[in-house]
Structures are given as C-alpha cells and as structure tokens.
Write an enzyme that holds these catalytic residues in place. Structure first.
Site, PDB file in Angstrom:
ATOM      1  N   CYS A 103     -10.487  -0.055  17.291  1.00  0.00           N
ATOM      2  CA  CYS A 103     -11.408   0.675  17.970  1.00  0.00           C
ATOM      3  C   CYS A 103     -12.277   0.946  16.612  1.00  0.00           C
ATOM      4  O   CYS A 103     -13.531   1.681  16.597  1.00  0.00           O
ATOM      5  CB  CYS A 103     -11.066   2.020  18.744  1.00  0.00           C
ATOM      6  SG  CYS A 103     -10.376   3.061  17.700  1.00  0.00           S
ATOM      7  N   TYR A 137       0.799  -1.235  -0.013  1.00  0.00           N
ATOM      8  CA  TYR A 137      -0.213  -0.089  -0.046  1.00  0.00           C
ATOM      9  C   TYR A 137       0.780   1.222   0.073  1.00  0.00           C
ATOM     10  O   TYR A 137       0.572   2.430  -0.727  1.00  0.00           O
ATOM     11  CB  TYR A 137      -1.054  -0.135   1.165  1.00  0.00           C
ATOM     12  CG  TYR A 137      -2.355  -0.912   0.805  1.00  0.00           C
ATOM     13  CD1 TYR A 137      -3.272  -0.253  -0.053  1.00  0.00           C
ATOM     14  CD2 TYR A 137      -2.182  -2.132   1.216  1.00  0.00           C
ATOM     15  CE1 TYR A 137      -4.319  -0.937  -0.436  1.00  0.00           C
ATOM     16  CE2 TYR A 137      -3.602  -2.968   0.580  1.00  0.00           C
ATOM     17  CZ  TYR A 137      -4.497  -2.431  -0.241  1.00  0.00           C
ATOM     18  OH  TYR A 137      -5.705  -2.915  -0.524  1.00  0.00           O
ATOM     19  N   ASN A 145     -12.805   3.306  -7.614  1.00  0.00           N
ATOM     20  CA  ASN A 145     -11.318   3.548  -7.333  1.00  0.00           C
ATOM     21  C   ASN A 145     -11.150   4.200  -6.057  1.00  0.00           C
ATOM     22  O   ASN A 145     -11.851   4.577  -5.359  1.00  0.00           O
ATOM     23  CB  ASN A 145     -11.158   4.932  -8.379  1.00  0.00           C
ATOM     24  CG  ASN A 145     -11.344   4.410  -9.718  1.00  0.00           C
ATOM     25  OD1 ASN A 145     -11.412   2.969 -10.192  1.00  0.00           O
ATOM     26  ND2 ASN A 145     -11.260   5.071 -10.772  1.00  0.00           N
ATOM     27  N   VAL A 146      -9.754   3.766  -5.617  1.00  0.00           N
ATOM     28  CA  VAL A 146      -9.273   4.237  -4.295  1.00  0.00           C
ATOM     29  C   VAL A 146      -8.284   5.093  -4.467  1.00  0.00           C
ATOM     30  O   VAL A 146      -7.694   5.605  -3.248  1.00  0.00           O
ATOM     31  CB  VAL A 146      -9.071   2.840  -3.676  1.00  0.00           C
ATOM     32  CG1 VAL A 146     -10.119   1.835  -3.329  1.00  0.00           C
ATOM     33  CG2 VAL A 146      -7.642   2.274  -4.501  1.00  0.00           C
ATOM     34  N   ASP A 147      -8.156   6.149  -5.577  1.00  0.00           N
ATOM     35  CA  ASP A 147      -7.142   6.754  -5.855  1.00  0.00           C
ATOM     36  C   ASP A 147      -7.330   8.323  -5.565  1.00  0.00           C
ATOM     37  O   ASP A 147      -6.243   9.140  -5.514  1.00  0.00           O
ATOM     38  CB  ASP A 147      -6.575   6.689  -7.211  1.00  0.00           C
ATOM     39  CG  ASP A 147      -7.759   6.791  -8.276  1.00  0.00           C
ATOM     40  OD1 ASP A 147      -8.744   7.823  -7.785  1.00  0.00           O
ATOM     41  OD2 ASP A 147      -7.857   6.459  -9.299  1.00  0.00           O
ATOM     42  N   HIS A 187     -15.074   1.612  -2.668  1.00  0.00           N
ATOM     43  CA  HIS A 187     -14.016   0.659  -2.165  1.00  0.00           C
ATOM     44  C   HIS A 187     -13.217   1.359  -1.315  1.00  0.00           C
ATOM     45  O   HIS A 187     -12.218   0.883  -1.206  1.00  0.00           O
ATOM     46  CB  HIS A 187     -13.504  -0.110  -3.450  1.00  0.00           C
ATOM     47  CG  HIS A 187     -14.033  -0.837  -4.221  1.00  0.00           C
ATOM     48  ND1 HIS A 187     -13.793  -1.443  -5.482  1.00  0.00           N
ATOM     49  CD2 HIS A 187     -15.740  -1.268  -4.114  1.00  0.00           C
ATOM     50  CE1 HIS A 187     -14.942  -2.265  -5.837  1.00  0.00           C
ATOM     51  NE2 HIS A 187     -15.778  -2.235  -5.122  1.00  0.00           N
ATOM     52  N   THR A 246     -14.716   0.737 -16.561  1.00  0.00           N
ATOM     53  CA  THR A 246     -14.914  -0.542 -15.863  1.00  0.00           C
ATOM     54  C   THR A 246     -15.285  -1.644 -16.145  1.00  0.00           C
ATOM     55  O   THR A 246     -16.013  -1.526 -17.353  1.00  0.00           O
ATOM     56  CB  THR A 246     -15.784  -0.134 -14.270  1.00  0.00           C
ATOM     57  OG1 THR A 246     -15.990  -1.384 -13.868  1.00  0.00           O
ATOM     58  CG2 THR A 246     -17.275   0.209 -14.859  1.00  0.00           C
ATOM     59  N   SER A 247     -14.676  -2.501 -16.100  1.00  0.00           N
ATOM     60  CA  SER A 247     -15.021  -3.943 -16.591  1.00  0.00           C
ATOM     61  C   SER A 247     -16.316  -4.522 -16.332  1.00  0.00           C
ATOM     62  O   SER A 247     -16.903  -5.560 -16.738  1.00  0.00           O
ATOM     63  CB  SER A 247     -13.928  -5.092 -16.461  1.00  0.00           C
ATOM     64  OG  SER A 247     -13.356  -5.061 -15.164  1.00  0.00           O
ATOM     65  N   ASN A 249     -15.437   3.202 -22.797  1.00  0.00           N
ATOM     66  CA  ASN A 249     -14.504   2.187 -22.594  1.00  0.00           C
ATOM     67  C   ASN A 249     -14.174   1.790 -23.947  1.00  0.00           C
ATOM     68  O   ASN A 249     -14.646   1.276 -24.988  1.00  0.00           O
ATOM     69  CB  ASN A 249     -15.214   0.779 -21.869  1.00  0.00           C
ATOM     70  CG  ASN A 249     -14.191   0.069 -21.301  1.00  0.00           C
ATOM     71  OD1 ASN A 249     -13.306  -0.362 -21.843  1.00  0.00           O
ATOM     72  ND2 ASN A 249     -14.290  -0.333 -19.923  1.00  0.00           N
TER      73      ASN A 249
HETATM   74  P1  NAD Z   1     -11.342  -2.960 -14.202  1.00  0.00           P
HETATM   75  O1  NAD Z   1     -11.479  -4.651 -14.147  1.00  0.00           O
HETATM   76  O2  NAD Z   1     -12.359  -2.193 -13.832  1.00  0.00           O
HETATM   77  O3  NAD Z   1     -10.648  -2.626 -15.634  1.00  0.00           O
HETATM   78  C1  NAD Z   1     -10.405  -1.375 -16.230  1.00  0.00           C
HETATM   79  C2  NAD Z   1     -11.609  -1.333 -17.191  1.00  0.00           C
HETATM   80  O4  NAD Z   1     -11.057   0.067 -18.076  1.00  0.00           O
HETATM   81  C3  NAD Z   1     -11.239  -2.123 -18.593  1.00  0.00           C
HETATM   82  O5  NAD Z   1     -12.582  -2.467 -19.005  1.00  0.00           O
HETATM   83  C4  NAD Z   1     -10.318  -1.296 -19.446  1.00  0.00           C
HETATM   84  O6  NAD Z   1     -11.033  -1.764 -20.888  1.00  0.00           O
HETATM   85  C5  NAD Z   1     -11.149  -0.035 -19.288  1.00  0.00           C
HETATM   86  N1  NAD Z   1      -9.807   1.187 -19.686  1.00  0.00           N
HETATM   87  C6  NAD Z   1      -8.668   0.923 -19.766  1.00  0.00           C
HETATM   88  N2  NAD Z   1      -8.437   2.184 -20.055  1.00  0.00           N
HETATM   89  C7  NAD Z   1      -9.089   2.966 -20.308  1.00  0.00           C
HETATM   90  C8  NAD Z   1      -9.263   4.329 -20.641  1.00  0.00           C
HETATM   91  N3  NAD Z   1      -8.274   5.037 -20.719  1.00  0.00           N
HETATM   92  N4  NAD Z   1     -10.567   5.022 -20.422  1.00  0.00           N
HETATM   93  C9  NAD Z   1     -11.888   4.138 -20.110  1.00  0.00           C
HETATM   94  N5  NAD Z   1     -11.532   3.047 -19.932  1.00  0.00           N
HETATM   95  C10 NAD Z   1     -10.298   2.285 -19.834  1.00  0.00           C
HETATM   96  O7  NAD Z   1     -10.446  -2.401 -13.371  1.00  0.00           O
HETATM   97  P2  NAD Z   1      -9.154  -3.227 -12.296  1.00  0.00           P
HETATM   98  O8  NAD Z   1      -7.725  -2.550 -12.628  1.00  0.00           O
HETATM   99  O9  NAD Z   1      -9.265  -4.851 -12.787  1.00  0.00           O
HETATM  100  O10 NAD Z   1      -9.480  -2.911 -10.778  1.00  0.00           O
HETATM  101  C11 NAD Z   1     -10.743  -3.851 -10.241  1.00  0.00           C
HETATM  102  C12 NAD Z   1     -10.817  -2.971  -8.834  1.00  0.00           C
HETATM  103  O11 NAD Z   1      -9.514  -2.751  -8.259  1.00  0.00           O
HETATM  104  C13 NAD Z   1     -11.467  -1.657  -8.779  1.00  0.00           C
HETATM  105  O12 NAD Z   1     -12.804  -1.724  -8.751  1.00  0.00           O
HETATM  106  C14 NAD Z   1     -10.927  -0.895  -7.744  1.00  0.00           C
HETATM  107  O13 NAD Z   1     -11.531  -0.992  -6.635  1.00  0.00           O
HETATM  108  C15 NAD Z   1      -9.302  -1.508  -7.559  1.00  0.00           C
HETATM  109  N6  NAD Z   1      -8.548  -0.757  -8.121  1.00  0.00           N
HETATM  110  C16 NAD Z   1      -8.331   0.639  -8.232  1.00  0.00           C
HETATM  111  C17 NAD Z   1      -7.832   1.307  -8.923  1.00  0.00           C
HETATM  112  C18 NAD Z   1      -7.734   2.980  -8.599  1.00  0.00           C
HETATM  113  O14 NAD Z   1      -8.227   3.349  -7.762  1.00  0.00           O
HETATM  114  N7  NAD Z   1      -7.224   3.771  -9.799  1.00  0.00           N
HETATM  115  C19 NAD Z   1      -6.591   1.005  -9.718  1.00  0.00           C
HETATM  116  C20 NAD Z   1      -6.662  -0.407  -9.939  1.00  0.00           C
HETATM  117  C21 NAD Z   1      -7.385  -1.180  -9.330  1.00  0.00           C
HETATM  118 ZN    ZN Z   2      -8.031   2.637  17.702  1.00  0.00          ZN
END
Ligand code: NAD
Ligand code: ZN
Length: 255
Positions: free
Chosen positions: A141, A66, A101-103, A130, A203-204, A228
């Site tokens: 706590c 992390y 997203n968690v960013d 998330h 998102t996939s 997407n």
């Molecule tokens: P995901 O499976 O949702 O895949 C990303 C999707 O984005 C795919 O469908 C891809 O085709 C699409 N994509 C790629 N580039 C793109 C663009 N430039 N514009 C639009 N769409 C685009 O995501 P993951 O990475 O497998 O993550 C799954 C989980 O992991 C998330 O729900 C999240 O909780 C966590 N995660 C978060 C972050 C973040 O906060 N940025 C990053 C990685 C993973």
């Molecule tokens: Zn505490």
C-alpha cells in the site's frame, strides 16, 4: 583557492546557504562508507544488494544486510561535525541541510541541539534525499513509518509486514536505479538555486542527482566551500577547500 579563513568569510557573508553532506561526515562517527573494507558484507557489494531486483529475488538476504547495517548505525552517535551543522541551522535562518546519508545522525543532532536550547528541531532537520535506515515502506500500500525495532531476517516468514494490508515492508531508502523522492529533490534544488554559498561535506560528489544540488548552486552563482580530506570532482569549482575531517573542521568553521 582559499582555505579556512576564506571559507569562514564566505559562510558568514552568505544569507542563504545550502549544505550537502555524504557518507564522509558520518565516517567520524564510525559509520562505514560503501567504499571502505566494511562496504563488503559477506563478500556482497552494495550495488548487488541495494536494488529493487535483489529485493524481489531474495528479500530475506537484503533485509539481513539492512538489519546488520541498522545494528551498526544504531550504536553510532552524531559527532561534532553533525552538532556544528545543527547548531548553525538553529542559529541562522536561511540554512538548508541536504544529506545523502541514511543513518539518521543529522536528525539525532538536530533533536539534541534543539532540546539543549529549548527549541523545536525543525530548522535543523535535514532533507534526506536517499531516505533512512530507520524508516520502512509497504510494498503493498506504500504506507511509510518509522521503524527502530529489531528485524528478524532468519527466514522469509519472519520479515516485517504492514499492519494495514499485510504486505511485505522494505527499507525506506532509495536503491540503485530508483528515482529520488520528487518533493524532497525539488525543495533541495530550490534552496540551491537561491543560495549564495554551498557547503559540501564528505561526499565524493559523483552520485547524481544528489550531486546536482551542488551544481545547481554553482550555476546560480553560489560560492562553493568543500570539506573533504580528498579532492573530488567538485574541488576545481570550490572557492575554498578544507582538506580535513568533518568532525575536526566543522566546529571551528561554523562557530
Ligand atoms: P561517497 O562516495 O560520497 O564517499 C565519501 C566521501 O567522504 C569521500 O569523498 C571521502 O574522501 C570523504 N571522507 C572520508 N572521510 C571523511 C571525513 N572524516 N570527513 C569528511 N569527508 C570524509 O560515499 P559512499 O560511502 O561511497 O556512499 C555513496 C552513497 O551510499 C551515499 O550517497 C549514501 O546514500 C549511501 N551511504 C550512506 C551512508 C550513511 O548514511 N552514513 C554510508 C555509506 C553509504
Ligand atoms: Zn501496506
């Protein structure tokens, strides 16, 4: 199925819109997705690190991962896709922004967009289903707090601890096998149930229950718009699809 003009018309016509975003929108800011090559950190897979079991057995290793992710993401800035969504939410009531997203990049865009307009950012703040890399939660706590400072994961003794009870702090993110925060999920599903349009970006759409937000909107009769570069399991249900990157497509779509 329609393209950009159909998508624009759907989003303009709808009074209530629920927006669901995933890692793809932040890929244009340089945040690695889990599926890309950078998803493999020291050959560990996210599924092995982002779990309560991993944290119980080796909190130092999980915190090290992390700390690395926080460092990467802290160097990233919101892109024109985040900015366009923040602007939309400030301009129009009835927009609910939901993210997996968690960013923290939606929040950063909301704060910047509101400051530029002399307004509070509230309507543009996302429901972060998330959690956030930049919040911590006490394993003792349960207290939650924002946390952007450095993490020393060099040894188990230096890991961050709660000021109140001394308990070990953990990232305030939802791990594999954990439930989503019930209040946030309820608000997201309620917005989806009332939406006339649902915009799904980067998102996939395979991770439940977050993907269920889009399904709830569909069940309630909302028109689905997808941005997407790749097709997803939601694509067959979309009334309009933009096979484009979020940062390039959203400003024109939402202006
Ligand atoms: P995901 O499976 O949702 O895949 C990303 C999707 O984005 C795919 O469908 C891809 O085709 C699409 N994509 C790629 N580039 C793109 C663009 N430039 N514009 C639009 N769409 C685009 O995501 P993951 O990475 O497998 O993550 C799954 C989980 O992991 C998330 O729900 C999240 O909780 C966590 N995660 C978060 C972050 C973040 O906060 N940025 C990053 C990685 C993973
Ligand atoms: Zn505490």
């Amino acid at each position: 199925m329609g393209g950009r003009e159909a998508a624009r018309a759907i989003l303009e016509r709808a009074e209530r819109v629920v927006v669901l975003t995933g890692a793809g929108i932040s890929a244009d800011s340089g945040v690695p997705t889990f599926r890309g090559p950078e998803g493999l950190w020291k050959r560990w897979r996210p599924e092995q690190l982002a779990t309560p079991e991993a944290f119980r057995s080796d909190p130092r290793l999980v915190w090290e991962w992390y700390a690395w992710r926080r460092e990467k993401v802290a160097a990233c800035r919101p892109n024109p896709g985040h900015d366009a969504l923040a602007g939309l939410a400030l301009r129009r009531p009835g927009i609910t922004l939901v993210t997996q997203n968690v960013d923290g990049l939606h929040e950063a865009a909301a704060v910047a967009a509101a400051a530029a307009r002399g307004r509070p950012p509230d309507p543009a703040l996302p429901l972060e289903l998330h959690g956030s890399l930049f919040r911590v939660r006490c394993t003792g706590c349960g207290e939650r707090a924002g946390h952007r400072g450095p993490i020393d994961a060099g040894s188990p003794e230096t890991l961050p601890r709660c000021h109140g009870c001394g308990g070990l702090l953990r990232p305030d993110v939802v791990w594999f096998g954990e439930p989503l925060p019930a209040d946030l999920l309820a608000r997201a599903l309620a917005a989806a149930g009332e939406a006339e349009a649902c915009l799904v970006v980067g998102t996939s759409a395979v991770v439940y229950p977050a993907a269920g937000v889009a399904m709830r909107a569909l069940e309630a009769g909302a028109a689905l718009v997808e941005v997407n570069p790749e097709p997803t399991p939601l694509s067959p249900y979309a009334e309009a699809c933009l096979r484009a990157r979020a940062a390039g497509a959203l400003p024109g779509l939402l202006s």
